[in-house]
Design a protein around this motif. Sequence first.
Motif, PDB file in Angstrom:
ATOM      1  N   ARG A 139       0.841  -1.191   0.000  1.00 39.89           N
ATOM      2  CA  ARG A 139       0.000   0.000   0.000  1.00 39.89           C
ATOM      3  C   ARG A 139       0.872   1.235   0.000  1.00 39.89           C
ATOM      4  O   ARG A 139       2.056   1.187   0.352  1.00 39.89           O
ATOM      5  N   LEU A 140       0.265   2.350  -0.374  1.00 36.88           N
ATOM      6  CA  LEU A 140       0.920   3.647  -0.234  1.00 36.88           C
ATOM      7  C   LEU A 140       0.605   4.177   1.155  1.00 36.88           C
ATOM      8  O   LEU A 140      -0.492   3.961   1.674  1.00 36.88           O
ATOM      9  N   ALA A 141       1.551   4.873   1.764  1.00 38.31           N
ATOM     10  CA  ALA A 141       1.355   5.425   3.109  1.00 38.31           C
ATOM     11  C   ALA A 141       2.012   6.799   3.183  1.00 38.31           C
ATOM     12  O   ALA A 141       2.692   7.221   2.246  1.00 38.31           O
ATOM     13  N   ASP A 142       1.811   7.471   4.315  1.00 36.81           N
ATOM     14  CA  ASP A 142       2.398   8.794   4.562  1.00 36.81           C
ATOM     15  C   ASP A 142       2.171   9.755   3.401  1.00 36.81           C
ATOM     16  O   ASP A 142       3.111  10.313   2.841  1.00 36.81           O
ATOM     17  N   GLY A 143       0.910   9.943   3.062  1.00 38.34           N
ATOM     18  CA  GLY A 143       0.577  10.884   1.992  1.00 38.34           C
ATOM     19  C   GLY A 143       1.131  10.466   0.643  1.00 38.34           C
ATOM     20  O   GLY A 143       1.533  11.311  -0.153  1.00 38.34           O
ATOM     21  N   ASN A 144       1.149   9.171   0.390  1.00 42.00           N
ATOM     22  CA  ASN A 144       1.666   8.608  -0.874  1.00 42.00           C
ATOM     23  C   ASN A 144       3.151   8.861  -1.075  1.00 42.00           C
ATOM     24  O   ASN A 144       3.632   8.885  -2.199  1.00 42.00           O
ATOM     25  N   GLN A 145       3.891   9.005   0.027  1.00 43.12           N
ATOM     26  CA  GLN A 145       5.331   9.250  -0.063  1.00 43.12           C
ATOM     27  C   GLN A 145       6.165   8.005   0.207  1.00 43.12           C
ATOM     28  O   GLN A 145       7.361   7.996  -0.054  1.00 43.12           O
ATOM     29  N   VAL A 146       5.543   6.960   0.757  1.00 43.29           N
ATOM     30  CA  VAL A 146       6.247   5.704   1.004  1.00 43.29           C
ATOM     31  C   VAL A 146       5.368   4.544   0.547  1.00 43.29           C
ATOM     32  O   VAL A 146       4.146   4.650   0.503  1.00 43.29           O
ATOM     33  N   ILE A 147       6.026   3.458   0.216  1.00 35.87           N
ATOM     34  CA  ILE A 147       5.346   2.217  -0.126  1.00 35.87           C
ATOM     35  C   ILE A 147       5.614   1.244   1.013  1.00 35.87           C
ATOM     36  O   ILE A 147       6.758   1.099   1.453  1.00 35.87           O
ATOM     37  N   GLU A 148       4.572   0.626   1.507  1.00 34.86           N
ATOM     38  CA  GLU A 148       4.730  -0.393   2.532  1.00 34.86           C
ATOM     39  C   GLU A 148       4.471  -1.762   1.908  1.00 34.86           C
ATOM     40  O   GLU A 148       3.440  -1.972   1.276  1.00 34.86           O
ATOM     41  N   LEU A 149       5.433  -2.648   2.091  1.00 34.74           N
ATOM     42  CA  LEU A 149       5.322  -4.019   1.615  1.00 34.74           C
ATOM     43  C   LEU A 149       5.207  -4.930   2.820  1.00 34.74           C
ATOM     44  O   LEU A 149       5.988  -4.808   3.771  1.00 34.74           O
ATOM     45  N   THR A 150       4.259  -5.831   2.793  1.00 36.33           N
ATOM     46  CA  THR A 150       4.099  -6.793   3.863  1.00 36.33           C
ATOM     47  C   THR A 150       4.581  -8.152   3.378  1.00 36.33           C
ATOM     48  O   THR A 150       4.179  -8.614   2.313  1.00 36.33           O
ATOM     49  N   THR A 151       5.474  -8.759   4.175  1.00 35.73           N
ATOM     50  CA  THR A 151       5.918 -10.128   3.913  1.00 35.73           C
ATOM     51  C   THR A 151       5.566 -10.951   5.144  1.00 35.73           C
ATOM     52  O   THR A 151       5.058 -10.410   6.134  1.00 35.73           O
ATOM     53  N   GLN A 152       5.860 -12.215   5.094  1.00 33.76           N
ATOM     54  CA  GLN A 152       5.548 -13.084   6.226  1.00 33.76           C
ATOM     55  C   GLN A 152       6.274 -12.635   7.489  1.00 33.76           C
ATOM     56  O   GLN A 152       5.735 -12.711   8.590  1.00 33.76           O
TER      57      GLN A 152
END
Length: 86
Positions: A64-77
């Motif tokens: 997802r995009l976070a922090d006002g579309n300034q970072v991308i968060e990737l979720t792994t196991q």
Amino acid sequence: MDPNLHQKMGIHHLNRVLDYSQFVADGGKATVHLTQEDWQVVADTLFGMETPDEMLPEAIQGYRLADGNQVIELTTQDCLITVDMM
């Protein structure tokens, strides 16, 4: 569907982020910095080009995009990876 060159580069960058995050992870979180250009290629691949999830690295469970579309968060196991721009 075969990925275009832009998507191939985005997938390449995602694999590098996943590899590098293992070295900087602390407590199930990691931050990886990309150049503005590389970050934009990843963002385009994930959010702007309708890239099927099957084309993305298998380790990525969510994004997802976070922090006002300034970072991308990737979720792994094992980790929440924050991808930002230098």
